[in-house]
Design a protein around this motif. Sequence first.
Motif, PDB file in Angstrom:
ATOM      1  N   ALA A 216       0.826  -1.210   0.000  1.00 15.90           N
ATOM      2  CA  ALA A 216       0.000   0.000   0.000  1.00 15.90           C
ATOM      3  C   ALA A 216       0.860   1.259   0.000  1.00 15.90           C
ATOM      4  N   VAL A 230      -0.841   6.260   4.541  1.00 15.74           N
ATOM      5  CA  VAL A 230      -1.665   5.121   4.140  1.00 15.74           C
ATOM      6  C   VAL A 230      -2.859   4.977   5.074  1.00 15.74           C
ATOM      7  N   ALA A 234      -6.706   5.187   3.832  1.00 17.56           N
ATOM      8  CA  ALA A 234      -7.623   4.063   3.989  1.00 17.56           C
ATOM      9  C   ALA A 234      -8.868   4.473   4.769  1.00 17.56           C
ATOM     10  N   GLY A 237     -11.114   6.321   2.529  1.00 15.41           N
ATOM     11  CA  GLY A 237     -11.855   5.403   1.672  1.00 15.41           C
ATOM     12  C   GLY A 237     -13.055   4.795   2.380  1.00 15.41           C
ATOM     13  N   PRO A 306      -8.112   5.144  -5.228  1.00 15.56           N
ATOM     14  CA  PRO A 306      -7.384   4.999  -3.961  1.00 15.56           C
ATOM     15  C   PRO A 306      -6.009   5.667  -3.984  1.00 15.56           C
ATOM     16  N   PHE A 423     -12.063  -1.067   6.483  1.00 15.97           N
ATOM     17  CA  PHE A 423     -10.692  -0.567   6.437  1.00 15.97           C
ATOM     18  C   PHE A 423      -9.772  -1.589   5.752  1.00 15.97           C
ATOM     19  N   THR A 425     -10.579  -3.708   3.522  1.00 19.08           N
ATOM     20  CA  THR A 425     -10.888  -3.664   2.096  1.00 19.08           C
ATOM     21  C   THR A 425     -10.181  -2.495   1.420  1.00 19.08           C
ATOM     22  N   GLU A 426     -10.219  -1.327   2.059  1.00 17.94           N
ATOM     23  CA  GLU A 426      -9.558  -0.147   1.490  1.00 17.94           C
ATOM     24  C   GLU A 426      -8.043  -0.322   1.459  1.00 17.94           C
ATOM     25  N   LEU A 427      -7.485  -0.925   2.502  1.00 17.42           N
ATOM     26  CA  LEU A 427      -6.043  -1.163   2.525  1.00 17.42           C
ATOM     27  C   LEU A 427      -5.652  -2.125   1.411  1.00 17.42           C
ATOM     28  N   LEU A 430      -5.503  -0.259  -1.862  1.00 12.26           N
ATOM     29  CA  LEU A 430      -4.259   0.502  -1.964  1.00 12.26           C
ATOM     30  C   LEU A 430      -3.089  -0.421  -2.284  1.00 12.26           C
TER      31      LEU A 430
END
Length: 445
Positions: A216, A230, A234, A237, A306, A423, A425-427, A430
């Motif tokens: 990420a 990061v 995240a 997001g 992202p 979170f 999922t967003e990480l 990235l």
Amino acid sequence: MPGSHLPLLEEGMARWPFGPPNAGIALDFTGAPPAPDELRALVEERWKALPRLTQTLVAPGARPGLAWWTGRHRWARADGHELGRQVDCVDGTLRDAVGRWFHTPFPADRPPWGLHLLRGSTQGEFSLLFRMHHSLLDGRSLTTLLRSLFDDGRPLDGAASLAVPGPRRRTARPAPAAGGPPGLLTAGRAVPLPHQGAREPAYALVGLRADVLRAAREAAPGRRATTNEVFLAAVSGVLRSRLPDGGSGAGPDAGPGIGPGTGPGVAPRPVWLSVPVDERPDDCGEFLGNAFANVRVPAPVTLADPAARLTACTGLLTTVTRARSTSERLVEGTLAALPGATMALAGGTIFAPAYAPAACSYVHLREQGQTLAGRPLRSLNIVPMVPPAGTVTFALGGCAQGHTLSVATNSGSRDATLLAEAFLTELAALAERGREQTADDAGRG
């Protein structure tokens, strides 16, 4: 300092309206736990010179008396109090402890902190949890205390622990993209939380895969992002995914209320993240107390990509050391003079979801190979205070062995877990962009 009134920040936390202002840090270790008496002896040796840990908190008066509105909490001396009495061994895990202790006030006749030995989630592990009233200490204070207990630690210096940061403070310098800091009472845009389950405080804890976090950090084109950037990207997001218009601001929730700054063709109001920034200058690094300021930075929720969100978080929390201005000291002194009235007047704004729907805190120990009585440190976990109604706190705990994410809400019993999963999922998104960026860079090389 014993006998002194609480400064404005600590007074505000002492009057926290959403539950007892308890917070903590847990360190996970590999191996059998040390004996409680061994830990008590270590605490007595390393923390014996610290007056902050022997104080009790005295309230100004019972509600709804005049003293509650005009008075201030103060610290009282507890001379001769043995620090070892604050250490105990509990047959429970961190999750058990959060459910029992973090919503229960500390006894008024004892210093408002405790150090607890907890069994780990699996065999051959244990946790060391420092639980506190947040008016007593901040996150930097906790890492100072816990670091001193490690095998390479040393007794902390009492004079250094009392060295209150003076006129010079470390402050955040907003990046140009942030457009400058918001006004003290400037509201932004609220973000609806899931509201799943019973309306009660909830806490979730998840580990972050080291390879995913590393990937990420490569998602920002042309540079390697910091872990904190990061983290903010995240969280942004997650908030974007919760907005009914996908963050575009085009929907009916583009701004709270009708008036300037809302309507068709008008940019949506920002979504603010509240981030604590350590105010200690370099010569006050071992000060024990609260020396932080909550800074609000814009979450780039209008950006669908992202990697673009990560780029937008670059430099949001650059810090500089400067002298506090006369006006800053005057405003703080005026607000602190009538803390009850200040909280009553401002609380409806500063605790509202539109003021800062999410708080983001990052606490870390960078040193390699830390051990406690020969037991290796495995992870660091944060337990935040119960957040304001309708908001969420994301807390990232880090050490050389990895990172964990804690999420606290009070909007629904399932909300913390759902937001923690979001979170992750967003990480992962990235990280995927980071792998693509790395592959592109390799192809051009």
